[in-house]
Design an enzyme around this catalytic site. Sequence first.
Site, PDB file in Angstrom:
ATOM      1  N   ASN A 197       0.798  -1.224   0.000  1.00 33.65           N
ATOM      2  CA  ASN A 197       0.000   0.000   0.000  1.00 33.65           C
ATOM      3  C   ASN A 197       0.833   1.278   0.000  1.00 33.65           C
ATOM      4  OD1 ASN A 197      -2.392   1.797   0.760  1.00 33.65           O
ATOM      5  ND2 ASN A 197      -1.106   1.973   2.585  1.00 33.65           N
TER       6      ASN A 197
ATOM      7  N   TYR B 192       7.004  10.458 -10.163  1.00 34.69           N
ATOM      8  CA  TYR B 192       6.038   9.659  -9.395  1.00 34.69           C
ATOM      9  C   TYR B 192       5.188   8.797 -10.312  1.00 34.69           C
ATOM     10  CZ  TYR B 192       1.564   8.933  -6.929  1.00 34.69           C
ATOM     11  OH  TYR B 192       0.412   8.393  -6.403  1.00 34.69           O
TER      12      TYR B 192
ATOM     13  N   LYS C  16       4.859   4.662 -10.508  1.00 36.41           N
ATOM     14  CA  LYS C  16       3.566   4.005 -10.309  1.00 36.41           C
ATOM     15  C   LYS C  16       3.165   3.205 -11.564  1.00 36.41           C
ATOM     16  CE  LYS C  16       2.079   4.879  -6.131  1.00 36.41           C
ATOM     17  NZ  LYS C  16       1.852   3.782  -5.167  1.00 36.41           N
TER      18      LYS C  16
END
Length: 276
Positions: free
Chosen positions: A94, A161, A165
């Site tokens: 997570n 980022y 991801k």
Amino acid sequence: MSDEASLQRRVCVVTGGALGIGGAISRRFGRTGDHVILNDLDGPAAAVAAAEIEASGGACSVVIGDITEPAVVDELVAAIDRDANGIVDVLVNNVGDFRPASPIFLRSTPEAWDRLYRLNLLHVLAVTHALAPRMVERGRGSIVNLSTVEAYRGIPGHAVYSAFKAGVSAFTKSLAVELAGSGVRVNGIAPDLADTEQTPAELMLAGRDPALIRTWVPLGRFGDPDDYASVVEFLASDAAGFVTGQTLPVDGGTLAASGWYARSTRRGWTNLPDAT
């Protein structure tokens, strides 16, 4: 709970499992009677989460520390060996953050890239590498990784980022194929606009009228942590037993809208967000 019921508990590992989406995921597993191995940086928040998990009928072991550090991954493994007989049924990777970030890529630094790499991709590889063999050995298990809708669309100011991801989503797809024959499923979710401690609604609104949310999000609201946790719970369950290699957008329809905005007059749609 009886000894027999205790033996039937799933062991669910959740990184960043105290607050926000991770906290909602941990608590969902607790409500179904699972043993949650909860990792988080925030000791007091983790203690609160553990108490709530146990009050709802689950069990909880807590590992405090930065999961991007190899020593904390080792501590997580030790906790699983100590408290769960080395068993892992579910792993939820997570942890992730868009900070630190520079307004534009050309002003960013290699040091920031490295931190974003560790926060958003490297630890996913490290934790999965440490725990997936336990699932393979038992011939079953479910891994759920948290990506973002920004892996599938442009996000100015967060290019690094979004790149990492996107790597999480690609890793999810490829590892799912690699582990399919071992009975281990690998999936992910791609959240957007979550009202959490990390990204509170007030910060996203920045003083604007909350009524405008319906022009940005087709379903008309920001996501609640439990919106995301419920999908993770599904992907980790036998109900998703024929689902693997997928990263599901959980975003109120923003990715599907792809640049279309509801008119503030409530009469149709526009691709010019300042227009009515």
